[in-house]
Each structure stands twice: as structure tokens, then as C-alpha cells.
Write an enzyme that holds these catalytic residues in place. Structure first.
Site, PDB file in Angstrom:
ATOM      1  N   THR A 237       0.840  -1.208   0.000  1.00 45.12           N
ATOM      2  CA  THR A 237       0.000   0.000   0.000  1.00 45.12           C
ATOM      3  C   THR A 237       0.871   1.254   0.000  1.00 45.12           C
ATOM      4  OG1 THR A 237      -1.693  -1.205   1.186  1.00 45.12           O
ATOM      5  CG2 THR A 237      -1.834   1.202   1.276  1.00 45.12           C
ATOM      6  N   CYS A 330      25.420   5.731   8.280  1.00 46.80           N
ATOM      7  CA  CYS A 330      25.337   4.309   8.629  1.00 46.80           C
ATOM      8  C   CYS A 330      26.657   3.780   9.150  1.00 46.80           C
ATOM      9  CB  CYS A 330      24.818   3.485   7.457  1.00 46.80           C
ATOM     10  SG  CYS A 330      25.226   4.110   5.860  1.00 46.80           S
TER      11      CYS A 330
END
Ligand SMILES: Cc1ncc(COP(=O)(O)O)c(C=O)c1O
Length: 386
Positions: A237, A330
Site C-alpha cells: 500500500t 550508517c
């Protein structure tokens, strides 16, 4: 002094206009865009309006924009499907790509036994185009993946030259443009790149949304399997409020690009002049002090600090309220050297601390002054002889 945020390459604060646009959607459009009733149709209309607006910035058609959860997913989608579905047997890339590309290519190499070639870099991390051209003389079906703007050292790749070269040699070309989309305009009718990855949180949009540009008729298939959303290219979705936020953030970025670019570039310029004056032995990593060859948003500096004091630097900056980073976000918790700097710095310079300062529209010259004062104090107390 308020905390200073000089880590805009890691992520950017969301513009208030973007928050307003997203809030309105969350309040008034909760329908599932795949539902055929009016609630669903209302949400679907918003998603398609955003897709069209985003496509228009790049002079491409709406069907060529596929929404994803961000840059990492867009890179994975392109690289994995190129190998799995398009029959790519060789990937040409560089050793200074973001982990979203670097690690994905390593996985594909193990899983599909594809050939991986790394293009030579010069001492500042620039691509050797002659070597790229020689690597392209292959009989294998080939994809080139080279980032547009490097997230650690800011080097800019000549996208058009690379795309033309790939096209002339029948290779597909993907570029991770996460650090450039929203900061540079690009006309993709003029640049024959096949695929791009973008991420909203790098240009004052929300986290968890981005897109892949996938040129028409390339035959790419979905990474995520499920429903038929995103023309079958990305099941799940759609995150309607995030997509509208991405659209609004990109619209605002491109609407104000000239003034904002000038403002941020002036800050970078000021930072470079001030640091050179206070810490003359500073080294600028990669092309980051060259305004032609690097992005206006960041600078990466190697400081003349004793190795044993080096670990303290980020900690000290943090204590003084200064947010910046060692490499990409990261990696900042990792004790390993940056894979990017390891490719371009000498062993001696790798022992010294290198810090990326990345600037944005909400920063000021007073913040630069404060950061330079803190840095020069630290360096004065922890200096190396060279
Ligand atoms: C060059 C580059 N590629 C990919 C990514 C990953 O994007 P995202 O955080 O949207 O997954 C980043 C973010 O740090 C980046 O700088």
C-alpha cells in the site's frame, strides 16, 4: 549557543510546508489508494498527482517514477532486477559507492556469480573515464552503477558523459542520485541514464520514502512481491502522506534552487576560508574543496591531530553541541575506517581524524564561526607535527 546541525548529508530537517501538506493528507485522506470507492479514489488521485509533478521536474513521464521506501530500496530494486530479470552478467561500479550499492552488488556477485569490475579512481576519487571505456568493451550484458554525488567526499560525476558512454557501448546505466536530487536540476531527456535512485529525507522531505526512475520499456520487475501497486513494480500500500511530502519537498527545493544553492555554497566557501586560516595544515578530502567538482553541500576535512586523540574528536564536538559525521551516517557507530577514504588517503592520513561537515538552508555563518573555534581549540591541544 544552540546545537549546530552540520550533518545534512545524513538527513535534513523537514520543511514546515512539507509537514503541513502531509498533515492535511493524514487528516483527510486515509483511504487505501487501491480501493475503488471514493475514499480510495481520493488517495489514488493524490498519489498520481504527486507522481506527475515529480516526473515533470525531470522531463520524464509519470509512469517512469516508482515510489519506494527510500534510496536503499530503489538501489536494490534496480540492481537486483537488472541481474535477475534483464540478464545482466557484469556490473561495473566503483569502490566508493554508498553501501546501498556496494553491498547489494557484493550480494548479487555471490548469489548469481556475476562479474564485478571496479573502475579506477584518481587520487581524489575521480572516475577514470578511459578505464571505464575499456571495461565497457565486454561481450557480457553489462550494467554500470556509479553515484552522481558521493555522500562522503561530495565528488560529482559527469552524469551526461557517463550516460552517453554507456549508451554508446550498449550498457545499462544506473546512478544513485540520493545526494543530488533536490540539489541539482536534471533533464532526463538530455541524459540517457536508465535508472536513478532518490530519497526525500535528503532534501527536507520525510524519511521512509523515495523513488526509482526507471526508463520506459527497460523490463525491470518488482523486488517486493505482493499486490499490483506501482504498475506491478513495487507491491505494498502506497504511503500517501509520505508521497505527498516528497512531492512538496521536491517542489520547494526546485522552486528556490538558485537562491538556496547560493546561500549554502556561500556557507561552504566561508567554512573553507575560515578553517584554512585557523588550521593551515587541514587537508580537504576528495574534491570537496573544489567548487566545480564537488557538491556545494558538504566538505570533508582531514585534521592534523595525533592518532591517539583522534577518537575523542567527534565526542568532543558532540559535547559542544556540534553534529557532524565521520563518514556516512550508517558508518558513524563503526570503528572501521570509511571505505571511501581508505581508497584515497595515504596510510598516514588515514590515522588522522576525517570529518564530514554538511550544510543546509537552516545553517548560518555564526554557526560556522562557532564550529571553527571549537575545532581549532581541539587541534591546538592535540596537534601532530605535520
Ligand atoms: C548516496 C546515498 N545512497 C543511498 C542512501 C540511502 O538512502 P535511504 O536512507 O533513503 O535508504 C544514502 C543515505 O544515506 C546516500 O547518501
Amino acid at each position: 549557543m544552540k546545537p549546530v546541525y552540520f550533518d545534512n548529508a545524513a538527513t535534513t530537517p523537514i520543511r514546515s510546508e512539507v509537514i503541513d501538506a502531509m498533515t492535511k493528507v493524514m487528516q483527510s485522506h486515509f483511504g487505501n489508494p487501491s480501493s475503488s470507492h471514493s475514499f480510495g479514489r481520493g488517495s489514488k488521485a493524490l498519489v498520481e498527482k504527486s507522481r506527475k509533478a515529480i516526473a515533470s521536474h525531470f522531463n520524464v513521464s509519470a509512469g517512469e517514477i516508482i515510489f519506494t521506501s527510500g534510496g536503499t530500496e530503489a538501489d536494490n530494486l534496480v540492481l537486483r532486477s537488472a541481474v535477475k530479470d534483464l540478464g545482466v552478467r557484469q556490473i561495473i561500479t566503483s569502490k566508493i559507492e554508498h553501501h546501498a550499492v556496494l553491498h547489494t552488488v557484493q550480494h548479487l556477485q555471490k548469489e548469481f556469480k556475476i562479474e564485478v569490475s571496479h573502475v579506477n579512481l584518481d587520487e581524489k576519487g575521480g572516475i577514470d573515464f578511459n578505464h571505464l571505456e575499456s571495461l565497457l568493451q565486454t561481450n557480457e550484458k553489462c550494467l554500470v552503477s556509479l553515484m552522481h554525488v558521493n555522500n562522503e567526499i561530495g565528488n560529482i560525476l559527469d552524469l551526461k558523459r557517463t550516460a552517453d558512454l554507456c549508451k554508446a557501448n550498449n550498457a545499462l546505466f544506473h546512478s544513485d542520485a540520493v545526494q543530488s536530487i533536490g540539489h541539482y536540476k536534471m533533464d532526463l531527456k538530455d541524459i540517457p541514464v536508465d535508472f536513478l535512485a532518490a530519497s526525500a529525507h535528503k532534501f527536507h522531505g520525510p524519511k521512509g520514502v523515495g523513488f526509482a526512475f526507471i526508463r520506459k520499456n527497460t523490463g525491470l520487475k518488482s523486488l517486493i512481491i505482493g499486490g499490483e501497486q506501482e504498475r506491478g513494480l513495487r507491491a505494498g500500500t502506497e504511503s500517501v502522506h509520505n508521497i505527498v511530502g516528497l512531492d512538496e519537498a521536491l517542489k520547494m527545493a526546485y522552486q528556490n534552487i538558485e537562491e538556496e544553492k547560493q546561500y549554502v555554497e556561500d556557507l561552504k566557501h566561508y567554512f573553507i576560508e575560515r578553517i584554512k586560516a585557523e588550521i593551515p595544515q587541514v587537508i580537504f578530502n576528495g574534491c570537496s574543496s573544489d567548487f566545480e567538482k564537488s557538491t556545494y553541500t558538504l566538505v570533508n576535512v582531514c585534521l592534523p591531530v595525533l592518532p591517539e586523540k583522534s577518537a575523542m574528536l567527534l565526542f568532543q564536538l558532540d559535547l559542544k553541541g556540534i553534529a557532524c559525521s565521520k563518514g556516512s551516517a550508517c558508518q558513524s557507530g563503526s570503528s572501521q575506517n570509511s571505505h571511501v577514504l581508505s581508497e584515497i588517503l595515504s596510510d598516514k592520513d588515514l590515522l588522522k581524524p576525517s570529518i564530514r561537515f554538511s550544510f543546509g538552508i537552516y545553517n548560518t555563518k555564526e554557526e560556522v564561526d562557532y564550529v571553527i573555534n571549537v575545532l581549532s581549540d581541539f587541534v591546538a591541544k592535540s596537534k601532530t607535527s605535520s
